[in-house]
Enzyme design. Structure first.
Site, mmCIF file in Angstrom:
data_model
loop_
_atom_site.group_PDB
_atom_site.id
_atom_site.type_symbol
_atom_site.label_atom_id
_atom_site.label_comp_id
_atom_site.label_asym_id
_atom_site.label_seq_id
_atom_site.Cartn_x
_atom_site.Cartn_y
_atom_site.Cartn_z
ATOM 1 N N HIS A 18 0.828 -1.201 0.000
ATOM 2 C CA HIS A 18 0.000 0.000 0.000
ATOM 3 C C HIS A 18 0.867 1.257 0.000
ATOM 4 C CE1 HIS A 18 -3.409 -2.592 0.759
ATOM 5 N NE2 HIS A 18 -4.223 -1.554 0.812
ATOM 6 N N HIS A 34 1.261 -3.964 8.850
ATOM 7 C CA HIS A 34 2.642 -3.709 8.450
ATOM 8 C C HIS A 34 3.406 -3.088 9.610
ATOM 9 C CE1 HIS A 34 2.814 -4.748 4.226
ATOM 10 N NE2 HIS A 34 1.681 -4.106 4.010
#
Length: 239
Positions: free
Chosen positions: A143, A193
């Site tokens: 992302h 993440h």
């Protein structure tokens, strides 16, 4: 010194300055990515990543998952595909600039491909106890990298084309830059993440932009020059 020579000298100075800035940013981006990857492999970033998890929780607060997921969706592949197609249609139909219709998919698809390759090289698992579903490997953040590529390209297009309204140009540039940063922070908040994944993803995305855009501009110049020198090719292109 004639006005023609002064103008030529100014263009040369501007070119050298822009080239030096792009080169410096590109070198720093690659060096930063390699530094972060080394820290991750050596497990020296564990404390930093843990602190980042706690910081994002304090920043957004508890119970904000729905709002955060709406922000992170702006860098999902489904959204980026639709947004990229919209940009392509705009430059193809409205602005009549065919080269930008090539630049958008090259930058986007190249960034996605590079991210997959890097994930396969580093093989870092995702964090434990994520707040939302996520699959695949963790380093670098897809992302973050995709948002840096796509919205970074939009920054370039805004800087290049929004000339008359300078205030709006810088408002849009700052807003897009903040969006890239915010998307990265949301990935850490959702615990899909590590912060080092996000930092590496942004640096890799910027580095890819600084490679792809100059190459495409150079290719555009070569092909346009060829069309100018060959009237038959220009006629076929018009048809």
């Amino acid at each position: 010194m004639t006005s023609h020579l002064r103008r030529l000298l100014a263009e040369v100075v501007l070119f050298i300055t822009e080239f030096a800035i792009v080169l410096a940013v590109g070198v720093l981006g690659v060096a930063g990515f390699l530094f972060i990857s080394r820290e991750v492999f050596d497990q020296d970033a564990a404390t930093f990543d843990a602190d980042a998890f706690r910081w994002t929780q304090r920043l957004f607060g508890a119970g904000r998952q729905q709002w955060v997921e709406a922000i992170t969706f702006l860098a999902s592949r489904n959204f980026i595909v639709v947004a990229a197609l919209s940009v392509i249609v705009y430059f193809l139909v409205v602005r009549k600039h065919r080269w930008y219709t090539l630049m958008v998919p090259v930058v986007a698809l190249g960034g996605i491909t590079l991210n997959v390759v890097l994930k396969g090289i580093y093989q870092r698992p995702r964090p434990l106890l994520p707040l939302t579903s996520a699959s695949g490997l963790s380093f670098p953040s897809g992302h973050a990298m995709i948002s840096a590529c796509f919205y970074g390209l939009l920054i370039y297009l805004v800087y290049t084309h929004v000339r008359r309204h300078k205030v709006w140009r810088w408002v849009l540039i700052v807003a897009l830059a903040l969006l890239i940063l915010l998307i990265g922070i949301t990935r850490v908040y959702l615990r899909v993440h590590y912060a080092t994944d996000v930092m590496a993803g942004i640096l890799a995305g910027i580095s890819w932009l600084l490679i792809a855009i100059p190459l495409l501009r150079r290719l555009e110049g070569v092909i346009k020059k060829r069309f100018r020198n060959d009237p038959q090719l220009a006629e076929k292109q018009a048809l």
